[in-house]
Design a protein around this motif. Structure first.
Motif, PDB file in Angstrom:
ATOM      1  N   UNK B   3      45.819  84.681  57.276  1.00 49.54           N
ATOM      2  CA  UNK B   3      44.253  84.677  56.626  1.00 49.54           C
ATOM      3  C   UNK B   3      43.636  83.506  56.168  1.00 49.54           C
ATOM      4  N   UNK B   4      42.651  83.437  56.826  1.00 51.96           N
ATOM      5  CA  UNK B   4      41.837  82.096  56.521  1.00 51.96           C
ATOM      6  C   UNK B   4      40.853  82.688  55.407  1.00 51.96           C
ATOM      7  N   UNK B   5      40.798  82.294  54.142  1.00 49.74           N
ATOM      8  CA  UNK B   5      39.737  82.686  53.383  1.00 49.74           C
ATOM      9  C   UNK B   5      38.747  81.436  52.876  1.00 49.74           C
ATOM     10  N   UNK B   6      37.494  81.463  53.123  1.00 53.50           N
ATOM     11  CA  UNK B   6      36.501  80.984  53.146  1.00 53.50           C
ATOM     12  C   UNK B   6      35.671  81.245  51.451  1.00 53.50           C
ATOM     13  N   UNK B   7      35.756  80.363  50.679  1.00 57.18           N
ATOM     14  CA  UNK B   7      35.184  80.426  49.092  1.00 57.18           C
ATOM     15  C   UNK B   7      34.147  79.789  49.026  1.00 57.18           C
ATOM     16  N   UNK B   8      32.960  80.122  48.844  1.00 54.25           N
ATOM     17  CA  UNK B   8      31.579  79.256  48.505  1.00 54.25           C
ATOM     18  C   UNK B   8      30.788  80.229  47.700  1.00 54.25           C
ATOM     19  N   UNK B   9      29.712  79.548  47.053  1.00 47.58           N
ATOM     20  CA  UNK B   9      28.718  80.036  46.248  1.00 47.58           C
ATOM     21  C   UNK B   9      27.846  80.862  47.213  1.00 47.58           C
ATOM     22  N   UNK B  46      32.756  85.397  48.339  1.00 52.52           N
ATOM     23  CA  UNK B  46      31.564  84.865  47.826  1.00 52.52           C
ATOM     24  C   UNK B  46      31.537  84.694  46.274  1.00 52.52           C
ATOM     25  N   UNK B  47      31.233  83.671  45.816  1.00 50.15           N
ATOM     26  CA  UNK B  47      31.335  83.196  44.382  1.00 50.15           C
ATOM     27  C   UNK B  47      29.793  83.484  43.807  1.00 50.15           C
TER      28      UNK B  47
ATOM     29  N   UNK C  45      35.998  83.576  39.857  1.00 45.78           N
ATOM     30  CA  UNK C  45      36.027  84.797  40.807  1.00 45.78           C
ATOM     31  C   UNK C  45      35.907  86.062  39.978  1.00 45.78           C
ATOM     32  N   UNK C  46      34.662  86.678  40.022  1.00 42.85           N
ATOM     33  CA  UNK C  46      34.392  87.834  39.065  1.00 42.85           C
ATOM     34  C   UNK C  46      35.035  88.948  39.629  1.00 42.85           C
TER      35      UNK C  46
END
Lengths: 138, 138, 138
Positions: B3-9, B46-47, C45-46
């Motif tokens: 599982x690759x999780x991409x976090x960005x605004x 998404x943040x 992370x809401x």
């Protein structure tokens, strides 16, 4: 602890499915570990549409990722994973291939709750911890 | 898995950038590990605006955090991280200092997919696993 | 790195509380590790309403989960966790029992930032890393 995080695309799990999952994950963890119910967390991290892909194509997975205290036998983890997988299958019609359950060990000393480092998962240490934080285990 | 999780605004990655990242991360993991494409997950978490800070100041980072089965050589991880970093750089204009890639090992027995504990990342165990779950590896 | 992720239900932390937490978590990590401020990430992370449960019942927890480079003494982690717990308590009125802080070790070689694998948390390796990426540590 533990913290079980359920990730799925918004709409994959109905409100009823979510309530049912909260109840089953909480019960499964408590039953399999023999630990108190009061500190078992289940949270839902919803993902937006167009945010989940498998094999390069849009998919609708359900991931349950738990962080638990290290130190329990492998059979406990296997039982937890198997029963959580079944619980997810019971409340949703997602493709069984797209259900993943991860139960990750975390050394107790890597985590603090209620202001106190977590005890090892053995009764004597847990009793001492509950006395310190002033909580009554359920 | 993986599982690759991409976090960005929200808004940092355009829809085209996201599609391109799904394709490259999936291809990179498959090529570097030699594993089947069918179970490679890429998700975007998404943040909100005002939710990402670096050095105490607002920032616009891109984090790619993968959980993969433990047991592969260091060179595989290094190649995956390097190529994912390059893939992120290719589709967005974020500050290169703010791109982080984490590839975290998870013992196979800590994870279940399609109702079965994951195999060690070796061909014989994987073949047996695919036979059990009734999937044809791509 | 590090990446500190704050999870809570939308509305649990006011904008002021969030700003204060960014400042304290950044300062705490820098002070306790002696490392540079410039690469300390704090993200929020809401979670949606009806997405957080403890002991099977709706709850309003605050989880702070950090991933840091492995290799520092236990006292450093304990100090970080204790001070972050206090910082959370100082800016919100959530039940102290529902505040959890996790500081998870990650081998440096499992992570890349600015295109380069992270150095071990010792001064000589960090200096070499900063020279490579062309950043001036704050």
């Amino acid at each position: 602890m533990p913290i079980y995080e359920v990730q799925s695309q918004r709409g994959t799990l109905s409100p009823d499915a979510r309530r049912a999952l909260v109840e089953s994950i909480t019960a499964i963890h408590a039953e399999e570990t023999g630990g108190p119910v009061d500190f078992i967390n289940v949270i839902f991290a919803d993902l937006e549409p167009d945010s989940t892909y498998t094999g390069g194509k849009p998919s609708r997975p359900v991931f349950v990722r738990g962080q638990v205290r290290a130190g329990r036998p492998d059979e406990v983890r296997l039982a937890i994973m198997t029963r959580i997988n079944d619980a997810v299958m019971a409340v949703t019609d997602v493709d069984p291939m797209r259900v993943a359950v991860v139960v990750e060990d975390l050394p107790s000393k890597w985590a603090m709750e209620a202001g106190h480092v977590l005890p090892e998962p053995v009764a004597a240490e847990e009793d001492a911890w509950f006395a310190k934080v002033g909580a009554r285990p359920a």
